[in-house]
Scaffold this active site. Structure first.
Site, PDB file in Angstrom:
ATOM      1  N   LYS A   1       0.838  -1.203   0.000  1.00 47.40           N
ATOM      2  CA  LYS A   1       0.000   0.000   0.000  1.00 47.40           C
ATOM      3  C   LYS A   1       0.868   1.246   0.000  1.00 47.40           C
ATOM      4  O   LYS A   1       1.884   1.307   0.701  1.00 47.40           O
ATOM      5  CB  LYS A   1      -0.914  -0.005   1.232  1.00 47.40           C
ATOM      6  CG  LYS A   1      -1.886   1.171   1.305  1.00 47.40           C
ATOM      7  CD  LYS A   1      -2.701   1.118   2.579  1.00 47.40           C
ATOM      8  CE  LYS A   1      -3.725   2.257   2.653  1.00 47.40           C
ATOM      9  NZ  LYS A   1      -4.505   2.216   3.907  1.00 47.40           N
TER      10      LYS A   1
ATOM     11  N   SER B   1      -9.271   2.068   3.140  1.00 45.82           N
ATOM     12  CA  SER B   1      -8.465   2.747   2.142  1.00 45.82           C
ATOM     13  C   SER B   1      -7.439   1.850   1.460  1.00 45.82           C
ATOM     14  O   SER B   1      -6.778   2.270   0.514  1.00 45.82           O
ATOM     15  CB  SER B   1      -7.742   3.933   2.796  1.00 45.82           C
ATOM     16  OG  SER B   1      -6.880   3.500   3.835  1.00 45.82           O
TER      17      SER B   1
ATOM     18  N   GLY C   1      -6.315   1.969   9.950  1.00 47.03           N
ATOM     19  CA  GLY C   1      -6.575   2.959  10.977  1.00 47.03           C
ATOM     20  C   GLY C   1      -8.035   3.020  11.387  1.00 47.03           C
ATOM     21  O   GLY C   1      -8.386   3.595  12.410  1.00 47.03           O
ATOM     22  N   GLY C   2      -8.906   2.426  10.544  1.00 46.40           N
ATOM     23  CA  GLY C   2     -10.331   2.386  10.848  1.00 46.40           C
ATOM     24  C   GLY C   2     -11.008   1.301  10.030  1.00 46.40           C
ATOM     25  O   GLY C   2     -12.052   1.514   9.439  1.00 46.40           O
ATOM     26  N   GLY C   3     -10.379   0.145   9.992  1.00 46.25           N
ATOM     27  CA  GLY C   3     -10.888  -0.958   9.170  1.00 46.25           C
ATOM     28  C   GLY C   3     -10.323  -0.969   7.770  1.00 46.25           C
ATOM     29  O   GLY C   3     -10.816  -1.704   6.910  1.00 46.25           O
ATOM     30  N   SER C   4      -9.269  -0.198   7.515  1.00 38.58           N
ATOM     31  CA  SER C   4      -8.792   0.014   6.148  1.00 38.58           C
ATOM     32  C   SER C   4      -8.129  -1.195   5.510  1.00 38.58           C
ATOM     33  O   SER C   4      -7.892  -1.192   4.307  1.00 38.58           O
ATOM     34  CB  SER C   4      -7.810   1.196   6.114  1.00 38.58           C
ATOM     35  OG  SER C   4      -8.480   2.401   6.401  1.00 38.58           O
TER      36      SER C   4
END
Length: 610
Positions: free
Chosen positions: A213, A289, A310-313
């Protein structure tokens, strides 16, 4: 009290909250009323929010509508703030594990992980590439093919580069990679081929392609974070720790995978580098993301990819693309070389074709550099013994679990029944309080940390270089006050208490991974991004505890909705219970059976010369 805000919530002490199945705690489904906005309307809203006084007023109204004032900013919270989701060493009971010796190299840990995996009775030559027995090629498949001389890393790398060129062209326009250097890929593959010819591969991952990524440093590429400016503003001078560990195993770094700009969205729509499309349906989003990483694995371009969560990415796009997504405990993987977008909630993660590949990659990149009081020993699950694990208890909060589409609710419910039928594992009804409050507190935390991290760049740049949807997100992030942030950390403290209590009676919490499957990718969003808060809230519904509380979590595919789109089930574990989660995910993978796996519409077979 904030402008236009409703009366604030008064929280009772966490210790007085009933976590039982018959708790009177009220479940709040996300209060999202805003319609989808894209195209010209996104541009107009971004302009308005950047006007000093008018923008502040509009943001105040928006925060009132989504309850940030009521549930976070102005709330009365008895607990003190908890500023990180990190965890000290805990002596947790682990079943059927292999303890790795301290000081092992990444390659030695990979070999230890391979020894924990059942023998594959279906070698690559016997497997079909499509039809009812469709299977994804795994790390071990590539290693066997290289070792036997069936193919070489160079041959596979050339097929990979041809596939990337094809799927990046105008006919498919998949948007999987931001950058891919053919010369560098072939150089690595040539080195690996030479090692196999000499009978000295570094590990089972030698010659295996891994996408990275573009939030993670990997030479010779810049790290753009999905932007068109950050790569030149922040120079990449060395590999991230996780990338360096994979190189030490002989893995071939395949390029920088696409991502939602600055990780500030859930769709994977990127106006600068192309929107990542879902290989199961190119008219659908990949999720974000880490959408490029998930879609690259789904399309067969690599069995393993690195993402950041960071939030389910990592987990969210993995579920939408039908692959495995794994976020270990905060601190288990090194954040060195990861863009510091979210200090206390973000970390690297793994996307892989199978649970076995997830285990292999995890063993390679686990960080064992910290003193033992801060991090327990690294235990690898003996997947050969998963069936013999007794008395597993899975905590399920029914109101939360069922707050998903009909197909997801049905498939995930059937998956739990399969675990009970195949293994005798039971579900335990519990209440996980204040789910929506936790989502909002995480949003405030993530946004505040993002703007603080990027301030030295954002304060001196032309906002026209930023995508319209991300400009709106940054305006919202910049509106949060110190009170917003501190109250969010007080809610983090409450949630940590709730989850610790639940883990006293259960081995893991089980949920769907997302509330909806991949939704339509609409043309009006391709150049501006979009604000789709209804789908966005549904996608992150089950993701937050893993990041906000630093807990390990994994998602594994359990089927397809009526439109043929993948559905994922998630297991959330107590700190440092990665081995347990990998056991659970492997059991789920095997219970679902290989015969039900569907081939994506965009898929490349790198072990066959197409």
């Amino acid at each position: 009290m904030g402008l236009f805000s409703t009366p604030a919530k008064v929280y009772k002490p966490a210790a007085e909250v009933d976590l039982g199945p018959d708790s009177g705690e009220h479940y709040i489904s996300p209060n999202v009323k805003a319609p989808r906005v894209a195209g010209f309307l996104v541009k107009m809203l971004a302009w308005v929010l950047e006007i000093p006084i008018l923008g502040w007023i509009v943001l105040s109204v928006l925060k009132r509508d989504n309850l940030i004032y009521k549930l976070v900013s102005d709330a009365e919270i008895p607990e003190p703030p908890l500023f990180t989701g990190t965890h000290t060493w805990q002596a947790i009971p682990e079943q059927q594990v292999s303890v790795t010796e301290p000081g092992l190299s990444p390659a030695e840990r990979v070999q230890a992980a391979v020894a924990c995996i059942p023998a594959d009775l279906e070698p690559p030559a016997a497997a079909l590439a499509d039809g009812p027995s469709f299977r994804r090629w795994t790390v071990r498949d590539f290693h066997r093919a290289y070792s036997s001389g069936q193919t070489t890393p160079v041959m596979v790398a050339r097929r990979f580069l041809a596939a990337v060129e094809e799927c990046s062209g105008p006919d498919l326009n998949m948007g999987l990679f931001i950058s891919c250097n053919p010369g560098d890929v072939l150089r690595q593959a040539d080195d690996s081929t030479r090692r196999y010819q000499q009978g000295a591969p570094l590990s089972a991952m030698d010659g295996v392609l891994v996408a990275v990524k573009d939030e993670i440093d990997c030479l010779p590429y810049p790290t753009t974070g999905g932007t068109r400016w950050l790569g030149s503003a922040r120079r990449c001078v060395a590999d991230a720790a996780c990338v360096a560990q994979l190189r030490a195993c002989g893995a071939v770094m395949a390029g920088k995978a696409n991502m939602h700009e600055l990780g500030a969205g859930t769709s994977g729509i990127n106006p600068h580098h192309g929107s990542t499309r879902n290989p199961y349906n190119v008219g659908r989003v990949s999720g974000g993301s880490s959408g490029g990483s998930a879609a690259a694995v789904c399309a067969g371009l690599c069995p393993v990819a690195l993402g950041a969560d960071g939030g389910g990415s990592v987990r969210m796009p993995a579920a939408l693309c039908g692959v495995v997504g794994f976020k270990p405990t905060a601190g288990r993987l090194s954040n060195s070389g990861l863009l510091p977008l979210n200090w206390t909630v973000g970390m690297p993660g793994i996307l892989a074709a199978t649970v076995e590949d997830t285990l292999i990659a995890y063993a390679a990149i686990a960080d064992q550099s910290k003193p033992s009081p801060l991090q327990p020993e690294l235990n690898l699950p003996m997947l050969t013994c998963t069936r013999s694990m007794p008395n597993i208890r899975l905590a399920k909060y029914a109101k939360w679990f069922d707050d998903s589409s009909e197909d997801i609710r049905s498939l995930c419910g059937k998956a739990l029944q399969m675990l009970r039928t195949h293994y005798g594992w039971e579900s335990v009804d519990v209440t996980v309080p204040e789910i929506e409050e936790m989502r909002l507190a995480h949003y405030v935390t993530m946004g505040s940390e993002c703007t603080a991290s990027l301030a030295k760049y954002l304060d001196n740049m032309d906002r026209s270089e930023i995508g319209w949807d991300v400009r709106i997100a940054l305006s919202a992030y910049g509106s949060f006050s110190s009170r917003d942030y501190l109250n969010s950390q007080r809610l983090r403290c409450r949630q940590m208490y709730f989850h610790e209590k639940i883990f006293e009676t259960a081995d893991a919490i089980v949920t769907p991974m997302t509330g909806v499957t991949a939704y339509a990718l609409q043309d009006d969003a391709l150049s501006t991004g979009e604000l789709d808060y209804i789908n966005g809230a549904a996608l992150v519904r089950y993701s937050i505890a893993g990041n906000f509380l630093g807990l390990p979590a994994i998602t594994v595919p359990v089927g397809y909705d009526r439109g043929g789109l993948p559905v994922g089930l998630q297991f959330i574990g107590r700190p440092w219970s990665e081995a347990m989660l990998l056991h659970l995910a492997y059991a789920m993978q095997e219970a679902c059976g290989k015969e039900h796996r569907k081939k994506p519409k965009v898929h490349y077979d790198l072990l066959r010369n197409q």
